[in-house]
Design a protein around this motif. Sequence first.
Motif, PDB file in Angstrom:
ATOM      1  N   ILE A   5       0.845  -1.190   0.000  1.00  0.00           N
ATOM      2  CA  ILE A   5       0.000   0.000   0.000  1.00  0.00           C
ATOM      3  C   ILE A   5       0.883   1.244   0.000  1.00  0.00           C
ATOM      4  O   ILE A   5       2.072   1.186   0.302  1.00  0.00           O
ATOM      5  CB  ILE A   5      -0.955   0.045   1.222  1.00  0.00           C
ATOM      6  N   THR A   6       0.272   2.364  -0.340  1.00  0.00           N
ATOM      7  CA  THR A   6       0.927   3.661  -0.202  1.00  0.00           C
ATOM      8  C   THR A   6      -0.054   4.591   0.506  1.00  0.00           C
ATOM      9  O   THR A   6      -1.257   4.346   0.514  1.00  0.00           O
ATOM     10  CB  THR A   6       1.300   4.282  -1.572  1.00  0.00           C
ATOM     11  N   LEU A   7       0.483   5.630   1.095  1.00  0.00           N
ATOM     12  CA  LEU A   7      -0.349   6.687   1.679  1.00  0.00           C
ATOM     13  C   LEU A   7      -0.156   7.936   0.849  1.00  0.00           C
ATOM     14  O   LEU A   7       0.974   8.329   0.569  1.00  0.00           O
ATOM     15  CB  LEU A   7       0.067   6.982   3.121  1.00  0.00           C
ATOM     16  N   ALA A  62      -0.688  -0.445  -3.744  1.00  0.00           N
ATOM     17  CA  ALA A  62       0.527  -0.145  -4.506  1.00  0.00           C
ATOM     18  C   ALA A  62       0.454  -0.905  -5.825  1.00  0.00           C
ATOM     19  O   ALA A  62       1.083  -1.947  -6.006  1.00  0.00           O
ATOM     20  CB  ALA A  62       1.766  -0.533  -3.711  1.00  0.00           C
ATOM     21  N   SER A  63      -0.350  -0.378  -6.719  1.00  0.00           N
ATOM     22  CA  SER A  63      -0.574  -0.987  -8.033  1.00  0.00           C
ATOM     23  C   SER A  63      -0.707   0.148  -9.036  1.00  0.00           C
ATOM     24  O   SER A  63      -0.902   1.304  -8.642  1.00  0.00           O
ATOM     25  CB  SER A  63      -1.855  -1.828  -8.016  1.00  0.00           C
ATOM     26  N   THR A  67      -5.684   1.918  -6.399  1.00  0.00           N
ATOM     27  CA  THR A  67      -7.051   1.842  -5.895  1.00  0.00           C
ATOM     28  C   THR A  67      -7.127   2.339  -4.456  1.00  0.00           C
ATOM     29  O   THR A  67      -6.406   1.839  -3.589  1.00  0.00           O
ATOM     30  CB  THR A  67      -7.550   0.380  -5.957  1.00  0.00           C
ATOM     31  N   PRO A  68      -7.999   3.322  -4.166  1.00  0.00           N
ATOM     32  CA  PRO A  68      -8.168   3.753  -2.770  1.00  0.00           C
ATOM     33  C   PRO A  68      -8.945   2.691  -1.986  1.00  0.00           C
ATOM     34  O   PRO A  68      -9.975   2.208  -2.456  1.00  0.00           O
ATOM     35  CB  PRO A  68      -8.949   5.058  -2.882  1.00  0.00           C
ATOM     36  N   VAL A  69      -8.417   2.331  -0.813  1.00  0.00           N
ATOM     37  CA  VAL A  69      -9.060   1.291  -0.002  1.00  0.00           C
ATOM     38  C   VAL A  69      -9.470   1.791   1.380  1.00  0.00           C
ATOM     39  O   VAL A  69     -10.077   1.051   2.149  1.00  0.00           O
ATOM     40  CB  VAL A  69      -8.156   0.031   0.118  1.00  0.00           C
ATOM     41  N   THR A 101      -3.063  -2.338   9.206  1.00  0.00           N
ATOM     42  CA  THR A 101      -1.863  -2.363  10.041  1.00  0.00           C
ATOM     43  C   THR A 101      -0.703  -1.680   9.311  1.00  0.00           C
ATOM     44  O   THR A 101       0.026  -0.874   9.903  1.00  0.00           O
ATOM     45  CB  THR A 101      -1.491  -3.814  10.413  1.00  0.00           C
ATOM     46  N   GLU A 102      -0.537  -1.978   8.032  1.00  0.00           N
ATOM     47  CA  GLU A 102       0.543  -1.363   7.255  1.00  0.00           C
ATOM     48  C   GLU A 102       0.377   0.156   7.178  1.00  0.00           C
ATOM     49  O   GLU A 102       1.345   0.900   7.330  1.00  0.00           O
ATOM     50  CB  GLU A 102       0.595  -1.951   5.850  1.00  0.00           C
TER      51      GLU A 102
END
Length: 175
Positions: A5-7, A62-63, A67-69, A101-102
């Motif tokens: 993932i990314t923020l 992270a694709s 995609t916002p999750v 968690t990430e």
Amino acid sequence: MNARITLSPVTPDDIDFITDLEMSVSLWPFEDMIPTDKEAVRKTVAERIYSDWHKQFVIRLASPEATPVGEVHIHWYVKERESWELGYSLFPEYRGQGYCTEAAQLALKLAFEEWKAHRVVAMCNEYNTSSIKVLERLGLTREGVFREEIYWNNQWVDQYFYAILDREYLGRKGI
């Protein structure tokens, strides 16, 4: 290990997304007060974007599609004590996969390593076992119970209070 993932910091382009997220009853099943005034929420989201006291991020896969999750936020809890409060929300179809968690780990990294927080706190409904697991995986300690703090599901329920100190976080990270 590759990041899953990314923020991305919330921008004016994200105001509608965050507004809808913050007003979604299905995303906050353990909360007692979901806002209902869309314009007031939009105004608050917009005001917080450039604030020093409230940092909010869209959690994205992270694709290539990014995609916002969900979202993760951290804001001053008690500024004079260098204390911040952590919160998060994830769309149901992405829960149980470690994304929350990430994302929260990345928020803690910012709080302790960049903003020099002394302490980060988080609170959750006693029945929110998923959030309890996230907080404990992150190394936060349950410091207390606010007895019958939340009126939820037509009953008063406890709210758990968690915290992690800078030396605990930095000690785990070997920093």
